[in-house]
Scaffold this motif. Structure first.
Motif, PDB file in Angstrom:
ATOM      1  N   HIS A 128       0.892  -1.280  -0.080  1.00 51.52           N
ATOM      2  CA  HIS A 128      -0.016  -0.080   0.074  1.00 51.52           C
ATOM      3  C   HIS A 128       0.938   1.247   0.097  1.00 51.52           C
ATOM      4  O   HIS A 128       1.521   1.691   0.965  1.00 51.52           O
ATOM      5  CB  HIS A 128      -1.007  -0.186   1.428  1.00 51.52           C
ATOM      6  CG  HIS A 128      -2.104   0.849   1.185  1.00 51.52           C
ATOM      7  ND1 HIS A 128      -2.028   2.203   0.924  1.00 51.52           N
ATOM      8  CD2 HIS A 128      -3.420   0.548   1.001  1.00 51.52           C
ATOM      9  CE1 HIS A 128      -3.120   2.729   0.787  1.00 51.52           C
ATOM     10  NE2 HIS A 128      -3.895   1.817   1.055  1.00 51.52           N
ATOM     11  N   LYS A 129       1.263   1.619  -1.091  1.00 53.69           N
ATOM     12  CA  LYS A 129       2.140   2.916  -1.605  1.00 53.69           C
ATOM     13  C   LYS A 129       1.858   4.165  -0.595  1.00 53.69           C
ATOM     14  O   LYS A 129       2.424   4.777   0.132  1.00 53.69           O
ATOM     15  CB  LYS A 129       2.216   3.601  -2.807  1.00 53.69           C
ATOM     16  CG  LYS A 129       3.075   4.344  -3.251  1.00 53.69           C
ATOM     17  CD  LYS A 129       3.440   4.607  -4.748  1.00 53.69           C
ATOM     18  CE  LYS A 129       4.387   5.613  -5.067  1.00 53.69           C
ATOM     19  NZ  LYS A 129       4.446   5.925  -6.460  1.00 53.69           N
ATOM     20  N   GLN A 130       0.544   4.365  -0.537  1.00 56.46           N
ATOM     21  CA  GLN A 130      -0.105   5.899   0.079  1.00 56.46           C
ATOM     22  C   GLN A 130       0.036   5.631   1.508  1.00 56.46           C
ATOM     23  O   GLN A 130       0.389   6.496   2.503  1.00 56.46           O
ATOM     24  CB  GLN A 130      -1.429   6.054  -0.288  1.00 56.46           C
ATOM     25  CG  GLN A 130      -1.583   6.694  -1.694  1.00 56.46           C
ATOM     26  CD  GLN A 130      -0.761   7.871  -1.634  1.00 56.46           C
ATOM     27  OE1 GLN A 130      -1.259   8.900  -0.883  1.00 56.46           O
ATOM     28  NE2 GLN A 130       0.228   8.161  -2.556  1.00 56.46           N
ATOM     29  N   ALA A 131      -0.151   4.232   2.073  1.00 58.10           N
ATOM     30  CA  ALA A 131       0.035   3.875   3.730  1.00 58.10           C
ATOM     31  C   ALA A 131       1.599   4.178   3.859  1.00 58.10           C
ATOM     32  O   ALA A 131       1.821   4.581   5.142  1.00 58.10           O
ATOM     33  CB  ALA A 131      -0.478   2.621   4.008  1.00 58.10           C
ATOM     34  N   ARG A 132       2.387   3.768   3.040  1.00 56.48           N
ATOM     35  CA  ARG A 132       3.819   3.984   3.394  1.00 56.48           C
ATOM     36  C   ARG A 132       4.271   5.283   3.480  1.00 56.48           C
ATOM     37  O   ARG A 132       4.973   5.814   4.276  1.00 56.48           O
ATOM     38  CB  ARG A 132       4.750   3.244   2.298  1.00 56.48           C
ATOM     39  CG  ARG A 132       6.090   2.831   2.644  1.00 56.48           C
ATOM     40  CD  ARG A 132       6.729   1.824   1.947  1.00 56.48           C
ATOM     41  NE  ARG A 132       6.114   0.479   2.024  1.00 56.48           N
ATOM     42  CZ  ARG A 132       6.322  -0.360   3.110  1.00 56.48           C
ATOM     43  NH1 ARG A 132       7.165   0.073   4.170  1.00 56.48           N
ATOM     44  NH2 ARG A 132       5.636  -1.364   3.299  1.00 56.48           N
ATOM     45  N   ILE A 133       3.532   6.335   2.509  1.00 49.95           N
ATOM     46  CA  ILE A 133       4.025   7.738   2.627  1.00 49.95           C
ATOM     47  C   ILE A 133       3.507   8.265   3.793  1.00 49.95           C
ATOM     48  O   ILE A 133       3.863   9.096   4.524  1.00 49.95           O
ATOM     49  CB  ILE A 133       3.194   8.187   1.121  1.00 49.95           C
ATOM     50  CG1 ILE A 133       4.129   7.745  -0.081  1.00 49.95           C
ATOM     51  CG2 ILE A 133       3.298   9.730   1.510  1.00 49.95           C
ATOM     52  CD1 ILE A 133       3.622   8.264  -1.312  1.00 49.95           C
ATOM     53  N   GLY A 134       2.205   7.684   4.378  1.00 49.85           N
ATOM     54  CA  GLY A 134       1.725   8.366   5.162  1.00 49.85           C
ATOM     55  C   GLY A 134       2.331   7.734   6.830  1.00 49.85           C
ATOM     56  O   GLY A 134       2.589   8.852   7.518  1.00 49.85           O
ATOM     57  N   LEU A 135       2.914   6.780   6.594  1.00 49.39           N
ATOM     58  CA  LEU A 135       3.669   6.553   7.908  1.00 49.39           C
ATOM     59  C   LEU A 135       4.996   7.430   7.999  1.00 49.39           C
ATOM     60  O   LEU A 135       5.339   7.840   9.101  1.00 49.39           O
ATOM     61  CB  LEU A 135       4.227   4.920   7.976  1.00 49.39           C
ATOM     62  CG  LEU A 135       5.104   4.412   8.823  1.00 49.39           C
ATOM     63  CD1 LEU A 135       4.230   4.507  10.251  1.00 49.39           C
ATOM     64  CD2 LEU A 135       5.532   2.876   8.687  1.00 49.39           C
TER      65      LEU A 135
END
Length: 685
Positions: A128-135
Motif C-alpha cells: 500500500h504505497k500511500q500508507a507507506r507515505i502516510g507512515l
C-alpha cells in the motif's frame, strides 16, 4: 399474563418501528450520498445509527462507517475519527477504512496514533504505497514542526467570518484587491448546501483605500455570483479575465464542478460562462490558475488518464481557443489528491496535496522548474506554513514571498480561514514603465529581457504600462522597450549582490513614429542659435535614441512664438535647428538621417491630452495660435508662448540604410530574432 404479553408486544413493536425508521434513514442517507450531499447524508446516517439497537453490532458498525465517510469528506475530523473508531470497534472497518482513519488522525495532529494505524494497514497490505507515505509523514511531521522555518503566519480575522473563507487571490496593478470565497451569511440564497451544511460559496472582494487600509469585504454584486457555489478564482496577467470554479446542484443527479470565465467591463465582472476543456461531462474541473506568461490554464480534475484521485492538468490558451490537455505527471501528481495550483510570478508552481509526505490533510508544496534536467523539483516549505490541517490557496504580493493562503488548522468543523504569510528572503526585482514620450502609458507595450546568463524573455506590461520581474545578482541585462507605432528604447542593467531586497526602476519613454516628439530642456543663448551647455543631457538622450533606431531619419525642427518679425524668427529658428543637427553629426549621427527646419511661428503647438494636466486652462486639440493666445489671461499667455518656443522632431522614414542600390535588404535578420525572441521587424540590422 395479559399484561406480560402486552408488554412483550409493545417492545417488539418498538423494535420493529425502530428498525423500519433506521432503514428509512439509511435509504435517505444513501440517496443524498449518491448526490454528493455529504452533510445531509451524515445527518440521516446518524439517525439510523442512533435507532439501531446496541446488540446489532454489525449493523451499527456499517452505519458508523457510512457516517465516517461523510464526515471525512466535509472535514469534520473529530467526528470522522469517532465514527471510524466505532466501525473498528464493531469489526466493520476494512484495510482501506483504517487507512482513512490514519489520515484523519494525521489531520488531528495525533501522529503517534496515526503511525500505529498505518502500521496495521501495512501489515495487511505491505504494497500500500500511500500508507507507506502516510507512515513516513507521521514520523516526519513532528520533526518539521520542531524545526520550523522562516515563514511567519497570522490569522487575518478582518477577512474571516464564522463560516468558511478560502482561496484568497490578490489582484490589481498594486495588489490592492483581495478576492476570496466565503460561505458567510452575506452569500446569496437562503438555502443551506446539502454538501457542507452552510450557504453556497460566493466570491467576495476587499479593496485597499487611498491610505493602504483594507476595506470591509463585499460580495461581488453582479451576475457573477449565483445561487450555486462560486469560488477559487484566478486572473489573467492583464486582470481583465477571471477564471473561477462553479459547482451547480441538482436534486435528481450529481453535478460536477466546472471552470468558468468572467470578463471585466470597467470595474464590473460579468456573468460566469462555462469553459469546455474536454467533452467529458462526468469529471470535475476546478481550481483554475493562469501561468505568469498567460499562455497556460492549470486546473484540478479527476478525468480519466490521471495518476489517481485528483490530479493537476494544464491546457494551452490560444487566440483560437484551447489546445490539448496535458497531465503534469510525476513528480507533482501522485495516487492521492493534488489540488489548488497557483503561481508565484517568478514561475514557481505552488499546489496542495495529500499524496506526498506531509504534516496532515493537504500540505502546500513548491514545484520549481528544473533548468538542467527539465521537469520540476518539489520542495516542502515546512511548518508553520503547513500544519496538521488543510493548507492551500496561495497568493503572492508581486515577486516577494509574502501574501495570503487558507487553512482549516484548529477548526473542529473543518471551516477554512484566511492567513497571511511572510518569508523574508532577499528578492531583487526590476520595475519598468513603458509610456509615450511626452504622453501616457502604453499598455500594449512589450519589453524584451535578455541576460548574459541565458535569460531570454518577452514581458507584457500591465494596464498602467508597468512590468515587474525578478532579476539575479551577477547578471548583466539588456531591456528593449517596444510598441507598435513607436521607436524602440533600450536600457541596460548590471545587477550586483545585495544584503536586502531591492527594486531597480527603469523608464521606457517611446517616441511616436506619427506625431511630433518634444525634445525637452533644449536651451539657446538669448536671441541666438548657440546651444547652452545645459542642453547636452537632452541632446545625448536623442543621440542614444537614434543609435538604438539606426534605420530612422528625422526632421529636426525649431519653433518660435508669434512675437517679433516673422522673417527674423524664421531665420533664427532655422539656425537653431541647424545647431542641434550639427551637434548630432559631431557625435556620430549620419547627416543623411537629419533634416533641420526652422518654422518660426508657422506651426503653433497643438495641445495633447497629457499637457492639459499641467495646464488645466487648456483643452485637448487646442492650437496655440496668436488669436487663441490673446484671448487668455496675461499669465496664461506667457505660458503658451513658452510652449510654442520649442525644439522637436518627427520621424520621416524607418528604412534608412536597410536596402542596397538594387532594392534588396542588406542584412536580413536571421539568428538574432531566434536568439532573443524579438520579432524580426523589431530588430534593426
Amino acid at each position: 399474563m395479559r399484561e406480560t404479553t402486552s408488554a412483550i408486544i409493545t417492545v417488539i413493536t418498538a423494535i420493529l418501528l425502530a428498525g423500519c425508521g433506521a432503514d428509512s434513514y439509511m435509504k435517505k442517507g444513501d440517496k443524498l450520498y449518491a448526490l454528493g450531499e455529504y452533510h445531509d447524508a451524515a445527518a440521516q446516517y446518524k439517525k439510523a445509527y442512533s435507532a439501531t439497537p446496541a446488540k446489532e453490532r454489525g449493523t451499527r458498525g456499517i452505519r458508523a462507517l457510512k457516517m465516517a465517510e461523510c464526515y471525512r469528506r466535509i472535514n469534520y475530523t473529530p467526528k470522522a475519527i469517532a465514527a471510524y473508531n466505532n466501525a473498528v470497534r464493531y469489526k466493520q472497518a476494512g484495510t482501506e477504512d483504517l487507512f482513512h482513519l490514519a489520515k484523519q488522525l494525521m489531520k488531528n495532529g495525533s501522529y503517534k496514533e496515526a503511525a500505529k494505524v498505518f502500521h496495521s494497514v501495512l501489515d495487511s497490505m505491505p504494497d500500500h504505497k500511500q500508507a507507506r507515505i502516510g507512515l513516513r509523514s507521521a514520523q516526519m511531521a513532528p520533526k518539521w514542526k520542531e524545526a520550523g522555518s522562516q515563514y511567519t503566519i497570522k490569522k487575518e480575522n478582518f477577512f474571516n467570518s464564522r463560516r468558511a473563507d478560502y482561496s484568497p487571490m490578490l489582484a490589481g496593478d498594486e495588489y490592492d484587491q483581495l478576492f476570496f470565497t466565503s460561505t458567510r451569511n452575506d452569500a446569496q440564497g437562503d438555502e443551506l448546501s446539502g454538501i457542507t451544511g452552510t450557504k453556497c460559496g460566493d466570491i467576495f472582494v476587499s479593496q485597499k483605500d487611498e491610505n493602504g487600509k483594507w476595506q470591509k469585504p463585499q460580495a461581488i454584486d453582479t451576475e457573477l455570483n449565483s445561487q450555486f457555489d462560486e469560488g477559487a478564482c484566478a486572473f489573467t496577467p492583464d486582470n481583465r479575465t477571471m477564471y473561477l470554479t462553479q459547482c451547480k446542484t441538482d436534486p435528481s443527479y450529481p453535478r460536477y464542478a466546472t471552470i468558468c470565465t468572467s470578463a471585466r467591463s470597467d470595474a464590473s465582472w460579468g456573468k460566469a460562462t462555462t469553459v469546455e476543456i474536454t467533452k467529458d461531462t462526468l469529471s470535475s474541473y476546478a481550481h483554475p490558475a493562469i501561468s505568469p506568461d498567460g499562455e497556460w490554464l492549470y486546473f484540478t480534475s479527476d478525468m480519466p488518464g490521471g495518476m489517481g484521485g485528483l490530479d493537476i492538468w494544464r491546457v494551452r490558451l490560444t487566440s483560437n481557443g484551447l489546445g490539448g490537455v496535458e497531465n503534469l505527471g510525476e513528480p507533482i501528481n501522485t495516487e492521492g489528491d493534488e489540488m489548488f495550483p497557483t503561481f508565484r510570478p517568478n514561475g514557481d508552481l505552488y499546489f496542495s496535496s495529500d499524496g506526498h509526505p506531509g504534516m496532515g490533510g493537504l500540505d502546500i508544496y513548491i514545484a520549481k522548474p528544473d533548468t538542467i534536467g527539465g521537469g520540476w523539483i518539489i520542495e516542502h516549505p515546512g511548518f508553520p506554513l503547513n500544519s496538521q490541517g488543510d493548507d492551500f490557496g496561495m497568493t503572492f504580493e508581486g515577486l516577494h514571498n509574502r501574501g495570503y493562503f487558507s487553512s482549516n488548522r484548529g477548526d473542529g468543523k473543518g471551516w477554512d480561514h484566511i492567513y497571511s504569510f511572510v518569508n523574508p528572503e532577499i528578492v531583487q526585482t526590476v520595475k519598468g514603465w513603458v509610456y509615450e514620450q511626452d504622453g501616457y502609458e502604453l499598455p500594449e507595450g512589450i519589453v524584451y529581457m535578455v541576460g548574459n546568463d541565458g535569460t531570454n524573455m518577452k514581458l507584457s506590461v500591465k494596464g498602467d504600462g508597468s512590468f515587474v520581474h525578478e532579476i539575479k545578482p551577477g547578471v548583466d541585462y539588456v531591456f528593449l522597450g517596444t510598441c507598435k507605432g513607436f521607436l524602440n528604447h533600450k536600457e541596460q542593467l548590471k545587477v550586483e549582490p545585495v544584503t536586502q531586497s531591492e527594486e531597480y526602476v527603469l523608464q521606457f519613454p517611446l517616441a511616436s513614429i506619427t506625431a511630433p516628439v518634444l525634445i525637452d530642456n533644449i536651451f539657446y543663448d538669448f536671441d541666438k542659435a548657440t546651444l547652452r551647455p545645459e542642453s547636452t543631457a537632452a541632446l545625448d538622450e536623442l543621440i542614444k535614441l537614434l543609435n538604438e533606431n539606426p534605420n530612422v531619419t528625422i526632421e529636426l525642427s525649431a519653433h518660435c512664438d508669434y512675437r517679433g518679425p516673422e522673417a527674423y524668427n524664421k531665420v533664427l529658428s532655422q539656425k537653431r535647428a541647424e545647431s542641434v543637427v550639427t551637434y548630432l553629426i559631431e557625435h556620430g549621427i549620419d547627416k543623411e538621417r537629419l533634416s533641420p527646419v526652422g518654422y518660426g511661428k508657422d506651426k503653433p503647438k497643438t495641445v495633447r491630452k497629457k499637457l492639459t494636466e499641467t495646464y488645466p486652462f487648456l483643452k485637448e486639440d487646442d492650437v496655440l495660435t496668436e488669436e487663441f493666445i490673446k484671448t487668455l489671461k496675461p499669465e496664461e499667455q506667457e505660458m503658451c508662448n513658452q510652449l510654442n518656443r520649442r525644439t522637436e522632431f518627427i520621424v520621416l522614414r524607418t528604412t534608412f540604410g536597410m536596402f542596397d542600390k538594387d532594392g534588396n535588404l542588406k542584412n536580413p535578420p536571421k539568428d538574432k530574432s531566434r536568439e532573443t525572441n524579438v520579432p524580426e521587424e523589431e530588430w534593426t540590422p
